[in-house]
Scaffold this motif. Sequence first.
Motif, short mmCIF file in Angstrom:
data_model
loop_
_atom_site.label_atom_id
_atom_site.label_comp_id
_atom_site.label_asym_id
_atom_site.label_seq_id
_atom_site.Cartn_x
_atom_site.Cartn_y
_atom_site.Cartn_z
N GLN A 1 14.19 -7.74 0.05
CA GLN A 1 15.00 -7.29 0.19
C GLN A 1 15.15 -6.81 1.26
N ALA A 2 14.24 -5.60 1.85
CA ALA A 2 14.27 -4.53 3.21
C ALA A 2 13.54 -4.90 3.88
N LEU A 3 14.87 -4.63 5.12
CA LEU A 3 14.17 -5.20 7.19
C LEU A 3 13.80 -3.85 6.95
N THR A 4 12.22 -3.99 7.58
CA THR A 4 11.38 -2.66 8.11
C THR A 4 9.86 -4.12 9.10
N ASP A 5 9.88 -3.06 10.44
CA ASP A 5 8.92 -3.41 11.05
C ASP A 5 7.50 -2.91 10.70
N THR A 6 7.03 -2.48 9.43
CA THR A 6 5.68 -1.66 8.79
C THR A 6 5.36 -2.31 8.68
N THR A 7 5.57 -3.84 8.11
CA THR A 7 4.35 -5.33 7.62
C THR A 7 4.26 -5.95 9.16
N ALA A 8 4.91 -5.73 10.34
CA ALA A 8 4.57 -5.70 11.95
C ALA A 8 3.39 -5.40 12.02
N TRP A 9 3.65 -3.46 12.04
CA TRP A 9 2.61 -2.79 12.49
C TRP A 9 1.37 -2.66 12.26
N ARG A 10 1.13 -2.90 10.69
CA ARG A 10 0.01 -2.73 10.30
C ARG A 10 -0.86 -4.36 10.18
N MET A 11 0.19 -5.28 9.87
CA MET A 11 -0.79 -6.65 10.93
C MET A 11 -1.28 -6.55 12.08
N PRO B 1 0.13 -0.73 -0.11
CA PRO B 1 0.04 -0.27 0.06
C PRO B 1 0.57 1.59 0.30
N GLU B 2 0.09 2.31 -0.44
CA GLU B 2 1.43 4.00 -0.72
C GLU B 2 1.42 4.03 0.54
N ASP B 3 2.70 4.44 0.47
CA ASP B 3 2.42 5.28 2.29
C ASP B 3 3.89 6.83 2.01
N PRO B 4 3.36 7.66 1.88
CA PRO B 4 4.39 9.26 2.12
C PRO B 4 5.49 8.59 2.63
N HIS B 5 5.55 8.24 3.62
CA HIS B 5 6.58 8.15 4.50
C HIS B 5 7.65 6.58 3.92
N ASP B 6 7.30 5.46 3.08
CA ASP B 6 8.17 4.97 2.74
C ASP B 6 9.13 5.74 1.57
N ARG B 7 10.44 5.90 1.78
CA ARG B 7 11.74 5.81 1.12
C ARG B 7 12.24 5.11 -0.04
N LEU B 8 11.26 3.58 0.19
CA LEU B 8 11.62 2.72 -0.96
C LEU B 8 11.39 3.08 -1.74
N ARG B 9 11.76 3.00 -3.26
CA ARG B 9 11.33 2.82 -4.22
C ARG B 9 10.27 1.91 -5.00
N ALA B 10 9.84 1.91 -6.35
CA ALA B 10 9.24 0.51 -6.81
C ALA B 10 9.79 -0.33 -7.50
N TRP B 11 11.19 0.42 -7.77
CA TRP B 11 11.73 -0.39 -8.80
C TRP B 11 13.80 -0.83 -8.79
N ASP B 12 14.44 -1.31 -8.80
CA ASP B 12 15.92 -0.74 -8.75
C ASP B 12 16.13 -0.72 -10.11
#
Length: 377
Positions: free
Chosen positions: A315-325, A14-25
């Motif tokens: 490949q990105a380490l993040t706690d965003t998924t856990a928080w949303r769960m 889901p789109e998150d304005p605070h997410d700095r990860l790009r949708a491509w590499d």
Amino acid sequence: MTTPWGELELSRFPEDPHDRLRAWDASDAYLLRHLAQERIPLSGTVVVLGDRWGALVTALAEHRPTQITDSFLSQEATRANLARAGVAPGAVRLLTTQDPPPERVDVLLVRVPKSLALLEDQLLRLAPAVHADTVVVGTGMVKEIHTSTLRLFERILGPTRTSLAEQKARLIFCAPDPTLERGTNPWPYGYTLPEGLGAVSGAAVVNHAGVFCADRLDIGTRFFLQHLPAGRGGRRVVDLGCGNGVVGTAMALADPDAEVLFVDESFQAVASAEATYKANGVPGHAEFRVGDGLAGVAAGSADLVLNNPPFHSHQALTDTTAWRMFTGARRVLRPGGELWVIGNRHLGYHMKLRRLFGNSQLVAGDAKFVVLRAVKK
């Protein structure tokens, strides 16, 4: 993202304005540059396997490609990115890894997945549609492409070589050989659980390729199974991020009156959970849902949520998924309902649960894992 086919505005889902990860590499960009520079014909059936957020099929939309993905979130990101680019609905065919693949593939583009097993399964499924003139190009970051990756391409499709690295990305070139003897697809894979795991001792487990620890029971799940809440009868239980479904199946075996909802964003995982549940002849009621966590599940509809949250997104380490769960679990729980979480001790989930629920109790722990319980007041 700048591509030979124009500028694209892309986002993850889901789109998150605070997410700095790009949708491509860099590997996506490298592949697209190669297709344009080498003038690869794209008039036939173009299949893109493992496109993580839809960057590849959005760039190639005018060629009406087919995307195959295991990720619900990737598929939703693709839909949003296609719409943002003004691509007409239906111009890109969206398939899951559980759908029958196209009968013919003229161009096969592979974004190398993290799971070697998933790559094996999907290449074996696609191999009958690949012919001697099929253009096969893989792409990935250098750290994602190993000798074992190249051997899979070579064993299943044909002679394989790699490009020089550019911006830490590399391409894979494969010349299909339709005469290869590939053998049978080993997936899905099944095994029997050991004793000492309560109601699920001796149960059958079925794993489709790409599911976490598909060939064995991981130590975290084993610890969780040894400390699940005792059944109280007639509860609605959610196995959130269900993987192969062994946790939800254990609850159903212990309490045949329970209604169990299995949820995961992986199509392979939900197929595994359904197969595991059915393999054990559980008499209760179950629902299997591929989706974005608990989105779409009615508020106040569950008595118990069981969760082993991931701490990475690709490949990105993040706690965003856990928080949303955790926030989704709080929403769907009834007052007095409980969220049970297992996680690595160092992740500090107890602090997140206290912040969200106002409470967190340590149920069990060892040197590596903790099982935590939070109650919705």
